[in-house]
Write an enzyme that holds these catalytic residues in place. Structure first.
Site, PDB file in Angstrom:
ATOM      1  N   LYS A  22       0.953  -1.310   0.076  1.00  0.00           N
ATOM      2  CA  LYS A  22      -0.144  -0.012   0.090  1.00  0.00           C
ATOM      3  C   LYS A  22       0.903   1.182  -0.016  1.00  0.00           C
ATOM      4  CE  LYS A  22       1.010   1.199   4.458  1.00  0.00           C
ATOM      5  NZ  LYS A  22       1.646   2.228   4.986  1.00  0.00           N
ATOM      6  N   ASP A 154      -2.568  -1.737   9.792  1.00  0.00           N
ATOM      7  CA  ASP A 154      -2.722  -1.743   8.202  1.00  0.00           C
ATOM      8  C   ASP A 154      -3.380  -3.256   7.763  1.00  0.00           C
ATOM      9  OD1 ASP A 154      -1.510   0.652   8.362  1.00  0.00           O
ATOM     10  OD2 ASP A 154       0.298  -0.250   7.561  1.00  0.00           O
TER      11      ASP A 154
HETATM   12  P1  ATP Z   1       4.019  -0.677   7.732  1.00  0.00           P
HETATM   13  O1  ATP Z   1       4.092   0.116   6.439  1.00  0.00           O
HETATM   14  O2  ATP Z   1       2.734  -1.640   7.781  1.00  0.00           O
HETATM   15  O3  ATP Z   1       4.290  -0.195   8.986  1.00  0.00           O
HETATM   16  P2  ATP Z   1       6.516  -1.637   6.839  1.00  0.00           P
HETATM   17  O4  ATP Z   1       6.285  -1.946   5.378  1.00  0.00           O
HETATM   18  O5  ATP Z   1       7.518  -0.376   7.169  1.00  0.00           O
HETATM   19  O6  ATP Z   1       5.260  -1.807   7.736  1.00  0.00           O
HETATM   20  P3  ATP Z   1       7.296  -4.477   7.417  1.00  0.00           P
HETATM   21  O7  ATP Z   1       8.186  -4.680   5.924  1.00  0.00           O
HETATM   22  O8  ATP Z   1       5.999  -4.801   7.370  1.00  0.00           O
HETATM   23  O9  ATP Z   1       7.464  -2.800   7.449  1.00  0.00           O
HETATM   24  O10 ATP Z   1       8.503  -4.901   8.639  1.00  0.00           O
HETATM   25  C1  ATP Z   1       8.316  -4.217   9.674  1.00  0.00           C
HETATM   26  C2  ATP Z   1       9.166  -5.319  10.616  1.00  0.00           C
HETATM   27  O11 ATP Z   1       8.492  -6.108  10.921  1.00  0.00           O
HETATM   28  C3  ATP Z   1      10.436  -5.921   9.919  1.00  0.00           C
HETATM   29  O12 ATP Z   1      11.677  -5.324  10.132  1.00  0.00           O
HETATM   30  C4  ATP Z   1      10.725  -7.316  10.581  1.00  0.00           C
HETATM   31  O13 ATP Z   1      11.413  -7.411  12.004  1.00  0.00           O
HETATM   32  C5  ATP Z   1       9.097  -7.476  11.171  1.00  0.00           C
HETATM   33  N1  ATP Z   1       8.089  -8.568  10.468  1.00  0.00           N
HETATM   34  C6  ATP Z   1       7.679  -9.501  10.976  1.00  0.00           C
HETATM   35  N2  ATP Z   1       7.014 -10.452  10.174  1.00  0.00           N
HETATM   36  C7  ATP Z   1       7.497  -9.920   8.901  1.00  0.00           C
HETATM   37  C8  ATP Z   1       7.181 -10.142   7.728  1.00  0.00           C
HETATM   38  N3  ATP Z   1       6.303 -11.375   7.203  1.00  0.00           N
HETATM   39  N4  ATP Z   1       7.448  -9.437   6.588  1.00  0.00           N
HETATM   40  C9  ATP Z   1       8.524  -8.213   6.991  1.00  0.00           C
HETATM   41  N5  ATP Z   1       8.763  -7.844   7.899  1.00  0.00           N
HETATM   42  C10 ATP Z   1       8.247  -8.826   9.021  1.00  0.00           C
END
Ligand code: ATP
Length: 315
Positions: A22, A154
């Site tokens: 997203k 989210d």
């Molecule tokens: P959001 O935009 O929902 O805040 P994001 O895209 O910034 O999230 P993610 O890629 O979802 O961040 O990951 C954040 C942290 O969550 C990672 O650094 C990791 O430690 C943890 N994590 C746990 N499960 C997962 C997963 N399936 N994929 C990615 N990260 C994960």
């Protein structure tokens, strides 16, 4: 003597699920209420997403593969896909046979940058919920929503997809009317930016924030399919906080503007920046220019709105 035969358990076939990443087209951040910031955001689901395969009869192994199969993604019980399935087990186990969900192997094809503000982990959780619901023969939408919110704010949006306003922590959703396709170039960074750090800096910079709102003009521009008007009214309140950690975010935004992007927008808490293009050709030109810009790891072209998490292969 006849030995009674035990009924043979048949193991269901694996199920494959896709879920979108997203962008927050607008992100208004208000004061902290009950431990969380009050948000007024407009999510758009992107055609850049994750594919999960849930394999029954396994050993609870998590395999990460794909473009962003990096070491930061946990392979243990803390992976949000696993947490989502375990929450669904707890929600259902008193009334339903959930044995099939207890030993699932989960293969995650990571195509969304990790910790980039594009909801990659949340997409995995949404996909895991939809796949697990399929394996137990369907689950009430309200239960899925509850499990989604328990994993992360989210996740509820990524179950639904499309374009939606999110209030509260982003989990109180109402759909938004949009016209046509929006073309985005997502410029990723080589370094992650932890979400809690960005919110903490936002608090330092804004000790008394105004109530979070979504400007009416954002909604009008989306309904009319007018990227130019959208560019004049959408904003992300976390930009200043994110830039204070990574000044190159501001430089990349400026480079995108110079290259003709209608709207450079921090995605969630960053560091990924979404650039709105006029059309597919413009997006291609922008991607080429951004790919050559210092501070940009990859320039990924995508479009929105995309559908929510759904089964792509499951018998
Ligand atoms: P959001 O935009 O929902 O805040 P994001 O895209 O910034 O999230 P993610 O890629 O979802 O961040 O990951 C954040 C942290 O969550 C990672 O650094 C990791 O430690 C943890 N994590 C746990 N499960 C997962 C997963 N399936 N994929 C990615 N990260 C994960």
């Amino acid at each position: 003597m006849t030995v009674p035969l035990r009924p043979r358990m048949t193991i269901p076939a694996p199920v494959k699920v896709w879920a979108p990443g997203k962008i927050n087209i607008h992100l208004g951040v208000g004061a902290v209420d009950d431990g969380f910031h009050e948000l007024a955001t407009v999510f758009q689901a992107l055609n850049l997403g994750e594919t999960l395969t849930l394999i029954p009869g396994g050993t609870r192994t998590i395999i990460i593969q794909g473009r962003y199969a990096d070491a930061a993604v946990p392979r243990d019980e803390s992976n949000v896909a696993r947490r989502a399935v375990d929450l669904l087990i707890t929600a259902l186990e008193d009334d339903r046979d959930v044995a099939v969900l207890r030993d699932l192997d989960i293969v995650i094809d990571k195509q969304v940058p990790v910790a980039g503000g594009m909801g990659g982990g949340s997409a995995d959780a949404a996909a895991a919920l939809v796949g697990a619901a399929h394996l137990v023969g369907g689950v009430d939408e309200a239960i899925l929503h509850e499990c989604a919110v328990a994993v992360g704010a989210d996740v509820a949006f990524l179950l639904r997809g499309g374009t939606a306003i999110g209030h509260g922590r982003g989990e109180k959703l109402s759909p938004v009317l949009t016209r046509g396709t929006f073309h985005w170039v997502m410029a990723t960074s080589a370094s992650p930016l932890p979400t809690p750090d960005v919110y903490a800096r936002f608090d330092e910079l804004n000790p008394d924030p105004a109530p979070a709102t979504v400007p009416d003009r954002v909604l009008t521009a989306l309904a009319a399919g007018e990227p130019d008007t959208l560019a004049e009214s959408a904003a992300n309140d976390l930009t200043e906080a994110a830039v204070s950690f990574m000044p190159e975010i501001a430089e990349v935004m400026e480079a995108g503007r110079d290259a003709g992007a209608l709207l450079p927008l921090l995605s969630g808490s960053g560091p990924t920046i979404g650039f709105l293009a006029r059309d597919a050709h413009h997006a291609l030109d922008l991607a080429v220019l951004l790919q050559a810009t210092r501070g940009v790891n990859e320039a990924l072209r995508t479009t929105g709105p995309a559908p929510g998490a759904h089964i792509v292969d499951g018998s």
